[in-house]
Design a protein around this motif. Structure first.
Motif, PDB file in Angstrom:
ATOM      1  N   SER A 150      18.580  12.956  -4.703  1.00 24.00           N
ATOM      2  CA  SER A 150      17.554  13.841  -4.734  1.00 24.00           C
ATOM      3  C   SER A 150      16.738  13.857  -3.211  1.00 24.00           C
ATOM      4  O   SER A 150      16.134  14.891  -2.918  1.00 24.00           O
ATOM      5  CB  SER A 150      16.524  13.348  -5.780  1.00 24.00           C
ATOM      6  N   GLY A 151      16.976  12.910  -2.493  1.00 20.99           N
ATOM      7  CA  GLY A 151      16.449  12.754  -1.208  1.00 20.99           C
ATOM      8  C   GLY A 151      15.465  11.465  -1.006  1.00 20.99           C
ATOM      9  O   GLY A 151      14.716  11.416  -2.045  1.00 20.99           O
ATOM     10  N   TYR A 152      15.120  11.006   0.240  1.00 25.21           N
ATOM     11  CA  TYR A 152      14.299  10.219   0.647  1.00 25.21           C
ATOM     12  C   TYR A 152      14.083  10.177   2.181  1.00 25.21           C
ATOM     13  O   TYR A 152      14.928  10.792   2.964  1.00 25.21           O
ATOM     14  CB  TYR A 152      14.948   8.676   0.224  1.00 25.21           C
ATOM     15  N   ARG A 153      13.029   9.597   2.617  1.00 28.82           N
ATOM     16  CA  ARG A 153      12.774   9.576   3.985  1.00 28.82           C
ATOM     17  C   ARG A 153      12.678   8.176   4.293  1.00 28.82           C
ATOM     18  O   ARG A 153      12.402   7.244   3.851  1.00 28.82           O
ATOM     19  CB  ARG A 153      11.282  10.125   4.226  1.00 28.82           C
ATOM     20  N   VAL A 154      13.178   7.987   5.628  1.00 26.81           N
ATOM     21  CA  VAL A 154      13.211   6.648   6.314  1.00 26.81           C
ATOM     22  C   VAL A 154      12.623   6.824   7.585  1.00 26.81           C
ATOM     23  O   VAL A 154      12.817   7.594   8.390  1.00 26.81           O
ATOM     24  CB  VAL A 154      14.562   6.237   6.677  1.00 26.81           C
ATOM     25  N   VAL A 155      11.482   6.140   7.804  1.00 25.42           N
ATOM     26  CA  VAL A 155      10.577   6.037   9.027  1.00 25.42           C
ATOM     27  C   VAL A 155      10.644   4.860   9.735  1.00 25.42           C
ATOM     28  O   VAL A 155      10.391   3.657   9.238  1.00 25.42           O
ATOM     29  CB  VAL A 155       8.921   6.753   8.415  1.00 25.42           C
ATOM     30  N   VAL A 156      10.761   4.773  11.141  1.00 24.88           N
ATOM     31  CA  VAL A 156      10.313   3.461  12.084  1.00 24.88           C
ATOM     32  C   VAL A 156       9.418   3.764  12.775  1.00 24.88           C
ATOM     33  O   VAL A 156       9.494   4.868  13.672  1.00 24.88           O
ATOM     34  CB  VAL A 156      11.755   3.237  12.501  1.00 24.88           C
TER      35      VAL A 156
ATOM     36  N   ALA B  74       0.745  -1.231   0.042  1.00 28.81           N
ATOM     37  CA  ALA B  74      -0.058   0.084  -0.085  1.00 28.81           C
ATOM     38  C   ALA B  74       0.825   1.028  -0.078  1.00 28.81           C
ATOM     39  O   ALA B  74       1.030   1.895   1.083  1.00 28.81           O
ATOM     40  CB  ALA B  74      -0.789  -0.019   1.129  1.00 28.81           C
ATOM     41  N   PRO B  75       1.772   1.484  -1.010  1.00 30.61           N
ATOM     42  CA  PRO B  75       2.502   2.637  -1.249  1.00 30.61           C
ATOM     43  C   PRO B  75       2.096   3.924  -0.840  1.00 30.61           C
ATOM     44  O   PRO B  75       0.709   4.257  -1.291  1.00 30.61           O
ATOM     45  CB  PRO B  75       3.009   2.640  -2.584  1.00 30.61           C
ATOM     46  N   GLN B  76       2.725   4.690  -0.206  1.00 27.43           N
ATOM     47  CA  GLN B  76       2.300   6.128   0.220  1.00 27.43           C
ATOM     48  C   GLN B  76       3.355   7.158  -0.580  1.00 27.43           C
ATOM     49  O   GLN B  76       3.103   8.411  -0.087  1.00 27.43           O
ATOM     50  CB  GLN B  76       2.554   6.221   1.738  1.00 27.43           C
ATOM     51  N   ALA B  77       4.128   6.653  -1.360  1.00 23.87           N
ATOM     52  CA  ALA B  77       4.725   7.569  -2.227  1.00 23.87           C
ATOM     53  C   ALA B  77       5.216   6.847  -3.416  1.00 23.87           C
ATOM     54  O   ALA B  77       5.165   5.340  -3.382  1.00 23.87           O
ATOM     55  CB  ALA B  77       6.310   7.927  -1.306  1.00 23.87           C
ATOM     56  N   PRO B  78       5.666   7.472  -4.526  1.00 26.51           N
ATOM     57  CA  PRO B  78       6.114   6.581  -5.780  1.00 26.51           C
ATOM     58  C   PRO B  78       7.141   5.489  -5.463  1.00 26.51           C
ATOM     59  O   PRO B  78       6.977   4.446  -5.952  1.00 26.51           O
ATOM     60  CB  PRO B  78       6.679   7.577  -6.604  1.00 26.51           C
ATOM     61  N   LEU B  79       7.929   5.552  -4.478  1.00 26.21           N
ATOM     62  CA  LEU B  79       8.955   4.619  -3.948  1.00 26.21           C
ATOM     63  C   LEU B  79       8.474   4.132  -2.575  1.00 26.21           C
ATOM     64  O   LEU B  79       8.630   5.213  -1.729  1.00 26.21           O
ATOM     65  CB  LEU B  79      10.234   4.863  -4.046  1.00 26.21           C
ATOM     66  N   HIS B  80       8.052   3.236  -2.264  1.00 31.10           N
ATOM     67  CA  HIS B  80       7.846   2.936  -0.777  1.00 31.10           C
ATOM     68  C   HIS B  80       8.183   1.432  -0.772  1.00 31.10           C
ATOM     69  O   HIS B  80       7.575   0.503  -1.203  1.00 31.10           O
ATOM     70  CB  HIS B  80       6.144   3.112  -0.484  1.00 31.10           C
ATOM     71  N   VAL B  81       9.486   1.191  -0.113  1.00 33.41           N
ATOM     72  CA  VAL B  81      10.027   0.151   0.183  1.00 33.41           C
ATOM     73  C   VAL B  81      10.184  -0.217   1.894  1.00 33.41           C
ATOM     74  O   VAL B  81      10.488   0.884   2.371  1.00 33.41           O
ATOM     75  CB  VAL B  81      11.507  -0.197  -0.240  1.00 33.41           C
ATOM     76  N   LEU B  82       9.830  -1.314   2.249  1.00 35.50           N
ATOM     77  CA  LEU B  82       9.837  -1.819   3.828  1.00 35.50           C
ATOM     78  C   LEU B  82      11.424  -2.516   3.630  1.00 35.50           C
ATOM     79  O   LEU B  82      11.602  -3.550   2.831  1.00 35.50           O
ATOM     80  CB  LEU B  82       8.828  -2.678   4.136  1.00 35.50           C
ATOM     81  N   VAL B  83      12.149  -2.442   4.835  1.00 40.70           N
ATOM     82  CA  VAL B  83      13.427  -2.990   4.974  1.00 40.70           C
ATOM     83  C   VAL B  83      13.195  -3.747   6.491  1.00 40.70           C
ATOM     84  O   VAL B  83      12.655  -2.819   7.353  1.00 40.70           O
ATOM     85  CB  VAL B  83      14.581  -2.055   4.830  1.00 40.70           C
TER      86      VAL B  83
ATOM     87  N   GLY C 117      10.486   9.881  -4.028  1.00 44.48           N
ATOM     88  CA  GLY C 117       9.791   9.991  -5.423  1.00 44.48           C
ATOM     89  C   GLY C 117       9.030  11.219  -5.517  1.00 44.48           C
ATOM     90  O   GLY C 117       8.364  11.507  -6.707  1.00 44.48           O
ATOM     91  N   ARG C 118       8.636  11.932  -4.399  1.00 47.75           N
ATOM     92  CA  ARG C 118       7.947  13.161  -4.282  1.00 47.75           C
ATOM     93  C   ARG C 118       8.541  13.973  -3.106  1.00 47.75           C
ATOM     94  O   ARG C 118       9.351  13.561  -2.326  1.00 47.75           O
ATOM     95  CB  ARG C 118       6.560  12.816  -4.052  1.00 47.75           C
ATOM     96  N   GLN C 119       8.072  15.388  -3.047  1.00 47.60           N
ATOM     97  CA  GLN C 119       8.517  16.147  -1.878  1.00 47.60           C
ATOM     98  C   GLN C 119       7.888  15.640  -0.776  1.00 47.60           C
ATOM     99  O   GLN C 119       6.641  15.386  -0.861  1.00 47.60           O
ATOM    100  CB  GLN C 119       8.344  17.509  -2.444  1.00 47.60           C
ATOM    101  N   MET C 120       8.576  15.539   0.269  1.00 47.66           N
ATOM    102  CA  MET C 120       8.042  14.912   1.607  1.00 47.66           C
ATOM    103  C   MET C 120       7.583  16.105   2.439  1.00 47.66           C
ATOM    104  O   MET C 120       8.225  17.277   2.410  1.00 47.66           O
ATOM    105  CB  MET C 120       9.043  14.290   2.468  1.00 47.66           C
ATOM    106  N   LYS C 121       6.650  16.256   3.036  1.00 44.44           N
ATOM    107  CA  LYS C 121       6.020  17.286   3.971  1.00 44.44           C
ATOM    108  C   LYS C 121       6.611  17.006   5.314  1.00 44.44           C
ATOM    109  O   LYS C 121       6.814  15.958   5.772  1.00 44.44           O
ATOM    110  CB  LYS C 121       4.497  17.494   3.979  1.00 44.44           C
ATOM    111  N   TRP C 122       6.614  18.299   6.139  1.00 41.45           N
ATOM    112  CA  TRP C 122       6.830  18.100   7.528  1.00 41.45           C
ATOM    113  C   TRP C 122       5.836  18.997   8.282  1.00 41.45           C
ATOM    114  O   TRP C 122       5.577  20.117   7.852  1.00 41.45           O
ATOM    115  CB  TRP C 122       8.515  18.640   7.782  1.00 41.45           C
ATOM    116  N   PRO C 123       5.215  18.695   9.418  1.00 41.41           N
ATOM    117  CA  PRO C 123       5.405  17.301  10.058  1.00 41.41           C
ATOM    118  C   PRO C 123       4.588  16.302   9.434  1.00 41.41           C
ATOM    119  O   PRO C 123       3.587  16.450   8.749  1.00 41.41           O
ATOM    120  CB  PRO C 123       4.963  17.578  11.457  1.00 41.41           C
TER     121      PRO C 123
END
Length: 113
Positions: free
Chosen positions: A79-85, A33-42, A105-111
């Motif tokens: 270009s950048g990416y976000r890592v979330v735990v 259920a991707p939340q961005a163009p690239l959404h990978v679980l590690v 794959g897209r601009q991330m927002k904060w918070p």
């Protein structure tokens, strides 16, 4: 391994997943259920219900290295990416096997929410 854990069952090959990278101690696959163009679980191959249950930093070191490799291989390292735990129910964790979300794959927002 936990017989009832979704991610342990993916590691065991009982549930299909689109695996994109792996190391001796970790596995990376696309989120269903991707939340961005690239959404990978590690995930670590060993079962830890959350970050709070890891015995030391070596688990996160291995998982983080694979997350960096995924970012590099998908061309988002520069270009950048976000890592979330997410840790625990209040932290938004829904699968209780430690995992990192790699989003890009897209601009991330904060918070984030």
């Amino acid at each position: 391994m936990s017989a009832s854990c979704l991610f342990c069952r993916i590691i065991a090959g009982e549930i299909p997943a689109k695996i994109i990278a792996e190391s001796p101690q970790a596995l990376a696959f696309h989120d269903i259920a991707p939340q961005a163009p690239l959404h990978v679980l590690v995930i670590p191959r060993a079962h830890y219900a959350s970050l709070a249950e890891t015995p030391d930093g070596s688990v996160m070191a291995e998982v983080s290295e694979l997350a960096k490799r995924v970012a590099r291989e998908f061309g988002v390292e520069q270009s950048g990416y976000r890592v979330v735990v997410n840790t625990g129910d209040d932290g938004g964790q829904t699968v209780h096997h430690l995992h990192l979300h790699v989003l890009a794959g897209r601009q991330m927002k904060w918070p984030p929410g």
